[in-house]
Design a protein around this motif. Sequence first.
Motif, short mmCIF file in Angstrom:
data_model
loop_
_atom_site.label_atom_id
_atom_site.label_comp_id
_atom_site.label_asym_id
_atom_site.label_seq_id
_atom_site.Cartn_x
_atom_site.Cartn_y
_atom_site.Cartn_z
N ALA B 233 25.43 -47.37 24.98
CA ALA B 233 24.62 -46.93 26.12
C ALA B 233 25.11 -47.56 27.43
CB ALA B 233 23.15 -47.27 25.88
N HIS B 236 28.03 -45.72 30.21
CA HIS B 236 27.80 -44.71 31.26
C HIS B 236 26.47 -44.96 31.94
CE1 HIS B 236 30.50 -42.73 28.34
NE2 HIS B 236 31.01 -42.11 29.39
N ASP B 237 26.33 -44.48 33.17
CA ASP B 237 25.02 -44.51 33.80
C ASP B 237 24.27 -43.21 33.45
OD1 ASP B 237 25.81 -42.44 35.47
OD2 ASP B 237 26.04 -43.70 37.24
N GLU B 238 23.10 -43.05 34.01
CA GLU B 238 22.24 -41.93 33.63
C GLU B 238 22.87 -40.56 33.95
OE1 GLU B 238 18.72 -41.94 32.55
OE2 GLU B 238 19.15 -44.01 31.96
N GLY B 240 26.01 -39.90 33.65
CA GLY B 240 27.24 -39.72 32.90
C GLY B 240 28.45 -40.33 33.58
N GLY B 282 27.24 -34.30 34.16
CA GLY B 282 28.46 -34.94 34.65
C GLY B 282 28.31 -35.41 36.08
#
Lengths: 463, 463
Positions: B233, B236-238, B240, B282
């Motif tokens: 987790a 990546h950030d929220e 992507g 993305g």
Amino acid sequence: MSDVVAAALVARRDEILERLMALLRLPSVSTDPAYAEGMKATREFLMARLKEGGLEDVRLLEGGGQPAVTGAWNGAPGKPTLIIYGHYDVQPPDPLELWKTPPFEPTIRDGRIYARGASDVKGSTLIAVETVIEFIRAGGCPVNIRFFLEGEEEIGSPSLRSIIDRHPDALVGDAMISADGGRASTTLPTVSVGSRGLTALRFTLRTASKDMHSGRYGGAVRNANHELARLIASLHDEDGRIAVPGFMDDMAPIGPREAEDAAALPVDEAEFYGGIGAAPYGDPRYSVRERITLLPTIEVNGMWGGYIGAGSKTVLPCEAHAKLTMRLGPGMDPVRAQARVRDHLLARAPKGVTLDFEESGNGTPAFTLREGHPLLAAAETVIRRTRNRAPVRARAGGTIPITAIFKERLGIDTITFGFAMPDEDVHAPNEFFRLSSLEEGLRAWPLLLSELGNASPEALRAG
Amino acid sequence: MSDVVAAALVARRDEILERLMALLRLPSVSTDPAYAEGMKATREFLMARLKEGGLEDVRLLEGGGQPAVTGAWNGAPGKPTLIIYGHYDVQPPDPLELWKTPPFEPTIRDGRIYARGASDVKGSTLIAVETVIEFIRAGGCPVNIRFFLEGEEEIGSPSLRSIIDRHPDALVGDAMISADGGRASTTLPTVSVGSRGLTALRFTLRTASKDMHSGRYGGAVRNANHELARLIASLHDEDGRIAVPGFMDDMAPIGPREAEDAAALPVDEAEFYGGIGAAPYGDPRYSVRERITLLPTIEVNGMWGGYIGAGSKTVLPCEAHAKLTMRLGPGMDPVRAQARVRDHLLARAPKGVTLDFEESGNGTPAFTLREGHPLLAAAETVIRRTRNRAPVRARAGGTIPITAIFKERLGIDTITFGFAMPDEDVHAPNEFFRLSSLEEGLRAWPLLLSELGNASPEALRAG
């Protein structure tokens, strides 16, 4: 009388050990249909022994899943009737490659018998069976007996309620003794006064309708593994505290009796963590004993997604899976706990991510044997006599669904009186059972049945 | 001459299709040793066809892993020598249950041939082979030829450098044409001018030395699944966006040419996302085309831990596993990118959690064919003639390790000239190749070899 019976059992120790090894050779894995033959053979083995030993009404109790084995003895009119619980199913043996000797070829090394199910719970179940048989051979049992040997304990007892409801005649009793639910310490004598509850949740997460090529789609599509990881990571904070809102709201606060009992049985952290090669962890506001017996947990027992074969595969997976179980503290409602986790996961799944939950039963609440119960008094007397000191009261961190379900359905209480010890690698490779525990059990069980023969059925039922 | 050859090839279409189906029946999965026989049979099939078609020096090039197949034709003295690249290995077919017809039983439905490897890349490879054979039959090829048919493309070409270094004589050429690296659009004509790089990372995470019972240890020990989920987790950030510090530091900024080419080939988002049943996702600062061809990625292709069989198992797992691959943007160094991710994971693993990384090769940088290159000019001419309009310049989101490695080892450039289309479910169940693409390829390849026969070897080598 109980001394004569205990002496006879100890004299038959080698024969009983042979019988235990034969029982352990039967692969009774309830969760996997591939073991159906092993389950059937195990039931037949137990029924044959109960009949041979003089039990009456030996038969299978069907409830839609794996049937239970029962057998009765009714030769003590006016005395209490005790249901004796055990289970004949075992956990899956995987990962197979980590077993030093095959899981279904019991092997004795260093005073221990290694096999899947040796500790959980064929060893303790056979102690109970042989004790009753020896009493019958010696002229009669101090109490009336109903055996109830379950075949679905390791999968959360999905048809237990149905078995009880379909066979009310077979399960009439004043109280229950469980051969499952072992001892809490390898050194201190203990008596079990409760257990955590259990509920399960299994789901599949999807981000797309098919697996994708990471070169063609990578950077513009959600990866199911990443999304599952994010959801799982959201269940706990950095210290391992549960982060699901409302999950513990209905838990009974840990009271002075619970705190005192936990303190009387401190966990030797060096031994506890050293034995499993792990570092200390968990909610720092509680002792290790409290963490493993009173606090609830959420554990991801299994997760998988994408390519898990040999080498690499540049797939961008559309699907990932998780299997969770939650241990529950006193007071927590299993259905509510399950719903809180489900709601938390659903609330955190972003747009385009779907979760499909598998039906996984209602679960089992935690169980507590109240202060002053005649079952507790009898067990304490026996342990005081066999160990020469008063036992420490211990809660089990595991779950014995039967205790809660028998309370709910038949209104009767249970004392757990198993002889497994906490370091015997149950549910893991190289499970074992101590040969010394076999002998200890064969000495203690006759005493327990004698003690309970002195209790009144009414007092037992009154709890 | 090229028109005659193209006409002859089209006349032989049914025969060539039969041959393609025979090739697709051979299960050449390079990543899994269980398919060793299929790999061998595929090599023998290709060598037999090359020999039969008049190629010389047909043999295997060993490099320690899966050997490559080669064959030469030297009848055009003074003309350029072109290495023709293809690969005979394919991705694993799992999950098998999602295939409508078996992956190694090629089936024609609706003008498409369904089989593992049909699109990636046995179809385009066979087009190249048959084109050269047809030229030889018609009297001679406009260029000298070296086939180089690799057997490890789908596992990141681990022994490609070793093959090149061990067989310098077999791989002398002025430039390379790759049958791998398909078309970027199902409607617009495109020419490929570059591809993303690739590097891999595989590891096992451990929290204890053995699996544990969740009732006995749950609440006081780290669960390997939870720890792995937390690490994944954190990548990546929220939105992507990659959250690994320094990962993109050495990436060349997206320049005006890249932005213009990407804009000339806009992704139809409704079709792109609709085709895979996914929601848009993305980095919002970039278009979908940029996300999938220029931006780097980190994808967890596979992860697993604990019990993944049928039903439930209340295990607290000590071990969990992940397989990652990273797509790389122009300028990024594969070894550095791999190290950045490894360092990030190690830095975030808490005390008591160990990570063991598997050796997984060095990887491949991104590749770019420079403006004005004779390979690019020839391909643009051919596409203009066969499609009646100038092609759009497209970068591939996937990786053709061969292009970077041939540049690095032999100093030669590559044009990708494959006939796969972007919707053909490569690396996924129900992979297919269009029969219309087979015919289109058989018309275009003769033209391309003729065009390159007009280029000077020096100009090709100068790039």
